[in-house]
Design an enzyme around this catalytic site. Structure first.
Site, PDB file in Angstrom:
ATOM      1  N   ASP A 216       0.859  -1.182   0.000  1.00 32.37           N
ATOM      2  CA  ASP A 216       0.000   0.000   0.000  1.00 32.37           C
ATOM      3  C   ASP A 216       0.895   1.231   0.000  1.00 32.37           C
ATOM      4  OD1 ASP A 216      -2.197   1.773   0.239  1.00 32.37           O
ATOM      5  OD2 ASP A 216      -3.366   0.193   1.186  1.00 32.37           O
ATOM      6  N   HIS A 291      10.379   0.328 -12.327  1.00 30.81           N
ATOM      7  CA  HIS A 291      10.450  -0.944 -13.045  1.00 30.81           C
ATOM      8  C   HIS A 291       9.363  -1.857 -12.504  1.00 30.81           C
ATOM      9  CE1 HIS A 291      14.281   0.024 -14.893  1.00 30.81           C
ATOM     10  NE2 HIS A 291      14.752   0.369 -13.707  1.00 30.81           N
TER      11      HIS A 291
END
Ligand SMILES: *[C@@H]1O[C@H](CO)[C@@H](O)[C@H](O)[C@H]1NC(C)=O
Ligand SMILES: *[C@@H]1O[C@H](CO)[C@@H](O)[C@H](O)[C@H]1NC(C)=O
Length: 447
Positions: A216, A291
């Site tokens: 989160d 990425h």
């Protein structure tokens, strides 16, 4: 740009700069405070046996040292079952060199510090930690239990060189604080939503050199907030950094994120709202590498995971996105640019520049702009501020998209079913960027 001095005594004042509104951090060092008084929890009933509750000893040590002094938790393993609210401190510090293991199950905050000025919470060895053992809740699917650490109405403070691990709920919240610095932190939580890393709604706060692993919020700004600078952050398998959720009467300004490395997260940066009112202005999101993330830039003024609130939308003005590099997981599904503003509150003065991202799978990516005005990518460059939607399909990789990776990218999430190991605090948080302060533990052993 930053002028720092007096490392040796553990005080690192920061001169005012363009992003903050004044100095941050404690106004006197822990050494000065400990010369005044030390309140060792062992003298107040704590036992480092991993079974005696440290709660009341910690509270008593705080009361004894809160008018000036250092609450000292020596190395060792402590059970922590009754939560503490540490209030009304002045010229005080908490030196956590031991490890606190959650054994209690109440909700709330394991440690709440409030109405306190000139405060420092740190580990002198960089090995102090709070182990929340959240997996004991999460393995059965529950997200209940306590948050680990919350500061409320704390002024002139720092929190540093600590590991906060496996929070049952959130790890660190800064609520209505001022002039704070958070640095050299490792935050490592379970692989699910609701386990936020660092949430900040405060004024004049510098968060830098932190790593967050969870699923989160990595480092997230909520409303109201002003003059928040977030630098050198490693979201090592996380939700990613964000702003929000933003509701009604939003008041957020002068927010800078720079040198943010995001790996295998939900997004590189998200601004999230659905309806609502108020303003977000003067935001700079600079030097981002990503990425393996789902979204990259994700401004969503109709975020479907949030119930719609009253109002035409939160007005975003003067948002600059600059020097973003790297790759996203699947650019056809979720392109690197998604700027979706409310039709009745179109974003104004948005700039996207030096932005080069490419997809890790497939051969094209789709960018979307909706009711967003400014320059770069699919933004509409005019001042008519009517609603529109544009999607642009990009079929070849932009030049210069390739970007460094971090050597220690997490290959596999920690999940939620078993205990999460306490990490060592890293000494690198963004490719090529040196942390502003060396670890407190390294300073102690080298001096
Ligand atoms: C836009 O925001 C930047 C900070 O991100 C600030 O330096 C600049 O002054 C702002 N521009 C305006 C017109 O307010
Ligand atoms: C990222 O997480 C992995 C898994 O814990 C860990 O091995 C690696 O050290 C972390 N990276 C850093 C910089 O701590």
């Amino acid at each position: 740009m930053f002028i720092r001095s007096l490392f040796a005594i553990g005080l690192a004042p920061l001169l005012a700069n363009a992003y903050l509104s004044g100095s941050v951090g404690p106004t006197t060092s822990a050494a000065t405070k400990s010369a005044n008084k030390v309140c060792n929890v062992l003298d107040y009933g704590a036992v480092a046996d991993k079974s005696t509750d440290i709660g009341s000893a910690l509270n008593s040590a705080w009361v004894a040292c809160r008018d000036g002094g250092v609450v000292y938790i020596p190395p060792g393993d402590y059970a922590f079952s009754s939560w503490v609210t540490l209030s009304s401190g002045k010229n005080t510090a908490i030196q956590l060199d031991g490890i606190l293991y959650r054994t209690g199950t109440d909700g709330g905050n394991m440690i709440m510090v409030k109405h306190t000025t000139n405060f420092e919470m740190f580990s002198s060895t960089s090995k102090g930690a709070i182990q929340g053992l959240g997996y004991e809740f999460h393995k059965s699917g529950s997200t209940s239990g306590p948050r680990i650490l919350r500061l409320y109405d704390v002024t002139d403070f720092s929190v540093h060189d600590l590991a906060l691990v496996d929070a049952p709920v959130f790890h660190l919240s800064l609520d209505t604080c001022q002039n704070g610095e958070v640095y050299n932190m490792a935050i490592r939580g379970g692989d699910k939503g609701g386990l936020d890393g660092i949430d900040v709604w405060s004024t004049n706060i510098w968060v830098h050199d932190v790593e967050v692993t969870n699923k989160d919020e990595c480092v997230t700004v909520k409303s109201p907030a002003k003059n928040i600078l977030v630098e050198n952050v490693y979201c090592n398998w996380s939700g990613g950094c964000a702003m929000g959720s933003l509701g009604t009467g939003v008041d957020v300004s002068d927010i800078t994120y720079r040198n943010i490395y995001t790996w295998s997260s939900n997004q590189m940066y998200m601004i999230k709202s659905n309806g609502g009112s108020g303003n977000v202005e003067n935001v700079l999101l600079e030097n981002f590498i990503g990425h393996g993330n789902a979204y990259s830039l994700d401004i969503d003024g109709a975020w479907s995971s949030m119930s719609k609130v009253s109002g035409d939308g939160v007005q975003l003005t003067n948002v600059t996105v600059k020097n973003w590099k790297g790759t996203e997981a699947n650019g056809a599904q979720r392109g690197p640019v998604k700027v979706k503003c409310a039709a009745k509150a179109p974003c104004k003065d948005v700039t996207i520049e030096d932005f080069a991202m490419w997809t890790e799978s497939g051969s094209y990516q789709v960018n979307t702009c909706e009711s967003a005005y400014g320059s770069g990518e699919c933004l509409k460059n005019s001042e008519d501020y009517t609603s529109y939607t544009t999607t642009v399909t990009v079929k070849s990789a932009p030049t210069g998209y390739s970007a460094a990776t971090m050597a220690s990218d997490l290959k596999k999430a920690f999940g939620t079913a078993s205990s999460i190991p306490i990490p060592a605090i890293p000494t690198s948080f963004y490719p090529g960027a040196t942390p502003y302060s060396s670890l407190a533990g390294a300073q102690a052993t080298s001096s």
